[in-house]
Write an enzyme that holds these catalytic residues in place. Structure first.
Site, short mmCIF file in Angstrom:
data_model
loop_
_atom_site.label_atom_id
_atom_site.label_comp_id
_atom_site.label_asym_id
_atom_site.label_seq_id
_atom_site.Cartn_x
_atom_site.Cartn_y
_atom_site.Cartn_z
N ASP A 1 -33.55 -26.60 61.93
CA ASP A 1 -34.68 -25.80 62.42
C ASP A 1 -34.32 -24.33 62.35
OD1 ASP A 1 -36.50 -24.56 64.39
OD2 ASP A 1 -36.99 -26.61 64.95
N ARG B 1 -36.85 -21.93 63.48
CA ARG B 1 -38.04 -21.28 64.07
C ARG B 1 -37.71 -20.22 65.11
NH1 ARG B 1 -41.48 -26.55 65.49
NH2 ARG B 1 -39.35 -27.34 65.72
#
Ligand SMILES: [Zn+2]
Length: 423
Positions: free
Chosen positions: A336, A338
């Site tokens: 990830d 983000r």
């Protein structure tokens, strides 16, 4: 030069390139940006427009990643690079803020809280010289989502004629937000040394922005990344009223599911459920907020995402919940990117201090929101009947990795039993 040599009759056309994006070597002559100041005049305008070459006080250019399309338009001769935006009648349809969070330099570091303001709001600046452009726009819309009509038919939502119309359309206020990064604040938030952050940003963008490393006096960066859209359902004034309930879903873009209905994940059904909870909360007198962030495939991008889909489906034993994150990590190196730590900024921009219904199971989003000082009263999981059959792998893998669920998730062998379709 080669061209001129090839055609000696053609007069030499000087096309010198200036490697510095700023005409002055230091910021002494630039309008200072005092990030976190209480009013826009004290804070100073963000000047990222290339029309204001001499007065630019940030690194990067206006409009995020769309600056690249602007370059194509200028290069192909369809856009005059000196075009001055006519901003007549473009101001926000509703006034949001200012809120106390706007003047807290630690609360908001990745957008400009005063971003709706343009040249005319900074009266002392000659707009011919200082091209001050909005980084936030606020408008109204009627949105029509087919699932809402089904929910009306099933009696889960009721038409009130004002917010939700008989044809199923929903009246919303929406805001588009371009990223504006205050680098010292961003470094502090992510617990990185600012110089290190600047150096790696410079290198990992292929040396696109030399000022990251040559101009430590410029603290604001307009990164070439996608922005955020906020949909407000109900009266925006209810967001900050502590007596009224607030529902929030923060949704990261998943074009395949959100728009095209791909059934490998829960994105669209969960987004629609979030809208449903927002409508119900607004109809109780409160408000609902959908934050839509352009962070496709956990900000790894859609190409990576599709590669991972293939790897998941083709691996030995087929698509399994116990190998869900592993396949992403094999392709992308991480699960990830983000950085949800930055996501709370938009909520603080809206003046959110308490969320009564957080429509998200993500522990990363929950932690980011609560660590930023916003209280979360209730977390709402996706109703099991809304999870598409092929998305069981995703939802079980996420629950096993720490996502919120009322009755816990599967572990060990049971997790390995959750399998997806073979294409
Ligand atoms: Zn998805």
């Amino acid at each position: 030069m080669t061209e001129d040599r090839a055609n000696p009759l053609k007069p030499a056309k000087p096309k010198h390139i200036i490697l510095n994006s700023h005409q002055t070597r230091d910021s002494a002559n630039l309008v200072p940006i005092q990030w976190g100041a209480a009013n826009p005049q004290q804070r100073g305008p963000i000047i990222g427009s290339l029309r204001s070459l001499k007065y630019r006080n940030v690194i990067g250019t206006h409009a995020g990643s769309y600056g690249v399309y602007r370059a194509l338009a200028v290069a192909s001769g369809v856009l005059d690079p000196t075009h001055k935006a006519d901003l007549t009648d473009t101001s926000p349809v509703v006034q949001l803020g200012p809120h106390p969070s706007w003047s807290d330099p630690d609360k908001i570091v990745s957008l400009d809280p005063f971003g709706t303001l343009a040249g005319q709001s900074f009266g002392e600046y000659d707009t011919d010289k200082y091209d001050i452009l909005p980084t936030i726009a606020i408008t109204k819309a009627h949105i029509n989502i087919p699932e809402l009509r089904d929910e009306i038919a099933q009696g889960r939502l009721h038409v009130d004629g004002k917010l939700l119309k008989p044809d199923g359309s929903l009246v919303v206020t929406k805001a588009a937000i371009d990223p504006v990064w205050y680098l010292p604040g961003l470094a502090k938030r992510l617990n990185i040394d600012e110089w290190e952050l600047r150096r790696v940003l410079f290198q990992q963008t292929g040396n696109m922005f030399p000022e990251l490393v040559t101009r430590p006096d410029l603290h604001v960066f307009l990164p070439p990344i996608g922005g955020t859209t906020v949909y407000i359902i109900g009266d925006p004034a209810a967001i900050t009223n502590p007596d009224l309930p607030l529902a929030v879903r923060v949704h990261d873009e998943c074009n395949g599911s959100d728009v095209f209905g791909s059934d490998i994940c829960t994105c669209r059904p969960y987004l629609v459920h979030g809208i449903e909870v927002c409508v119900q909360t607004a109809q109780e007198g409160g408000a609902g907020i959908i934050v839509y962030c352009r962070k496709e495939g956990r900000a790894l991008g859609e190409v990576t995402k599709f590669l991972v889909y293939n790897a998941r489906k083709r691996q030995e034993g087929g698509d399994r919940a116990d190998a869900y994150f592993l396949r992403t990590e094999c392709v992308a190196g991480v699960q990830d990117m983000r950085f949800q730590e930055l996501m709370s900024d938009v909520l603080h921009w809206l003046g959110v201090t308490r969320i009564d219904r957080l429509v998200s199971m993500s522990n990363m989003k929950y932690d980011a929101i609560t660590n930023s000082g916003i209280q979360v009263v209730e977390r709402i999981a996706i109703p099991p009947e809304l999870v598409p059959a092929d998305a069981q792998v995703e939802i079980e893998a996420k629950k096993a990795a720490g996502y919120y669920s009322e009755n816990g998730g599967l572990m060990g062998e049971e997790l390995g039993q959750v399998k997806g379709r073979d294409y």
